[in-house]
Design an enzyme around this catalytic site. Sequence first.
Site, PDB file in Angstrom:
ATOM      1  N   LYS A 297     100.701  71.964  14.508  1.00  0.00           N
ATOM      2  CA  LYS A 297     101.950  72.045  15.194  1.00  0.00           C
ATOM      3  C   LYS A 297     102.234  71.047  16.282  1.00  0.00           C
ATOM      4  CE  LYS A 297     103.286  74.123  18.598  1.00  0.00           C
ATOM      5  NZ  LYS A 297     104.302  73.007  19.162  1.00  0.00           N
TER       6      LYS A 297
ATOM      7  N   GLU B  76      91.085  70.532  24.545  1.00  0.00           N
ATOM      8  CA  GLU B  76      91.560  69.041  25.499  1.00  0.00           C
ATOM      9  C   GLU B  76      92.477  69.430  26.500  1.00  0.00           C
ATOM     10  OE1 GLU B  76      89.801  66.562  25.417  1.00  0.00           O
ATOM     11  OE2 GLU B  76      88.785  66.660  23.580  1.00  0.00           O
TER      12      GLU B  76
ATOM     13  N   CYS C 218      96.771  62.759  30.452  1.00  0.00           N
ATOM     14  CA  CYS C 218      95.734  63.746  31.029  1.00  0.00           C
ATOM     15  C   CYS C 218      94.644  62.871  31.901  1.00  0.00           C
ATOM     16  CB  CYS C 218      95.063  64.451  30.013  1.00  0.00           C
ATOM     17  SG  CYS C 218      94.464  63.269  28.626  1.00  0.00           S
TER      18      CYS C 218
ATOM     19  N   GLU D 174      98.644  68.269  38.474  1.00  0.00           N
ATOM     20  CA  GLU D 174      98.894  67.194  37.607  1.00  0.00           C
ATOM     21  C   GLU D 174     100.494  66.661  37.982  1.00  0.00           C
ATOM     22  OE1 GLU D 174      98.153  68.530  33.447  1.00  0.00           O
ATOM     23  OE2 GLU D 174      97.118  66.729  33.233  1.00  0.00           O
TER      24      GLU D 174
END
Length: 494
Positions: free
Chosen positions: A189, A265, A299, A396
């Site tokens: 997906k 991850e 990331c 982040e």
Amino acid sequence: MSATPAGPDPEQAVLDAVPTGLFIGGTWRPAASGATLAVDDPATGKTLVEVANAAPDDGRAALDAAVAAQPGFAALPPRERGEILRRAYELIMSRVDDLALLMTLEMGKPLAESKGEVSYAAEFFRWFAEEAVRIDGRYAVAPNGASRFLVMRQPVGVCLLITPWNFPMAMGTRKIGPAVAAGCTMVIKPAQQTPLSMHALAAILAEAGLPDGVLNVVTTATAGRLMAPLIRDGRARKLSFTGSTQVGKTLLEHASHQVLRTSMELGGNAPFLVFGDADLDAAVDGAMTAKMRNMGEACTAANRFLVHRSVADAFADRLTERMATLRVGRGTDDGVQVGPLVDATSREKVVELVGDAVGHGATVRVGGAAVDGPGWFYRPTVLTGVPLDARLTKEEIFGPVAPISVFDTDDDAVAAANDTEFGLVSYLYTENLARALRVSEALEAGMIGLNTGLVSNPAAPFGGIKQSGLGREGGSVGIDEYLETKYVALGLKG
Ligand code: NAP
């Protein structure tokens, strides 16, 4: 996607060439309900194309197809599995320009970066084509000599794969490559913002000879509703996810019901340490890569610059100078180096984080504002005097913002770097070997960029510790995530 489309409008041609349905059992088909979802160009806000919007029944059909294909695919000789990947690698490389254009349209990154990602994505197929034929086991004599051990490795089975929008193709090939090499079937997906690169990839894998049902692709606007029943279904044996830590935690809860193998991850909050003895030119080059690759939407993006007081002003001046020269614009335009952020929400978060830092006393050296007009652009930004309690040192940023803080001692630098629940990557610049080793050992991260701003490489083990994830992708260990170990105790007669 088929070979280079002809015609006067290359953008429309690549959009026309990409399949828009669900890929289930080797066939493209609409969602059972006929529903679709819009894929928008983040540089203009306009809809590019509509793709099928899968509901739980479609998801179940995809899982059925993967389950049906699993025994046959596991029995396919490793060399044949590897050659499918190798052919797919060649096909991707022969169509880099079209695939890059498609990626830029749906995701926004400049064409040069999209080309880089397409090649990087293809390398996972080349790497795992080579790994498919190196799956080995072990024969050993038991310590007491009375029996023998036979250790074999077999495909985990049906995998559920979920990928994010920031690297729409590479995050897919990093999972599909080892799954195919190991003999696993899968349902994947992609993110709803960027499904087109995955569709193009699925078409290429089919062209490369991947048997029907091995790879099934479902796109949806309701990820949780679609995936939760599949994760809890009991027929899948593995979940591999790349995305935010928050969603990863939810998925781990779902996965616990069937005790699925998981690879996670997740998010990062990378520190970028510049010591007083660093080569400053190299550090600034590395900073530009670690910060600005993918507009900071990575990331692995450097999220916090920690610079020794003796070089802090010089580093900030040089970084500001470089950031000020970057050209912002639609990724398809010549010379553009910084594309739009992916959507309004992402840009709003950057605006908020910068506002918070400035409210805490940070100084804007360059940038510090969104760009007016259509699209989700934000100016490349350098902030100095950022206090360590500003929100952007904890969260982040996922945008083109470089916050700089100052440190005095190595211990302070390491303590500040490790003061986060994340542990994906840390960067450090120093010319002193002893310091490089000491600090690399002390940094809590799965990956270290030592005098480099780029750690991603298909031949290296990528992954994080702490809340940045579980498992590794790529390298010689990447295939292990898709293999079970089985041990046979051999009794010796007499
Ligand atoms: P995200 O919101 O976690 O979404 C990632 C994927 O999960 C998308 O396909 C999303 O679908 C899907 N998803 C969301 N909620 C779900 C649910 N309840 N059940 C099943 N699937 C669900 O992350 P993102 O914003 O796309 O990506 C950015 C994040 O990914 C950042 O935190 C970044 O650090 C991380 N990332 C990590 C790595 C790594 O290797 N460590 C690499 C790249 C990115 P929808 O698109 O429909 O929401």
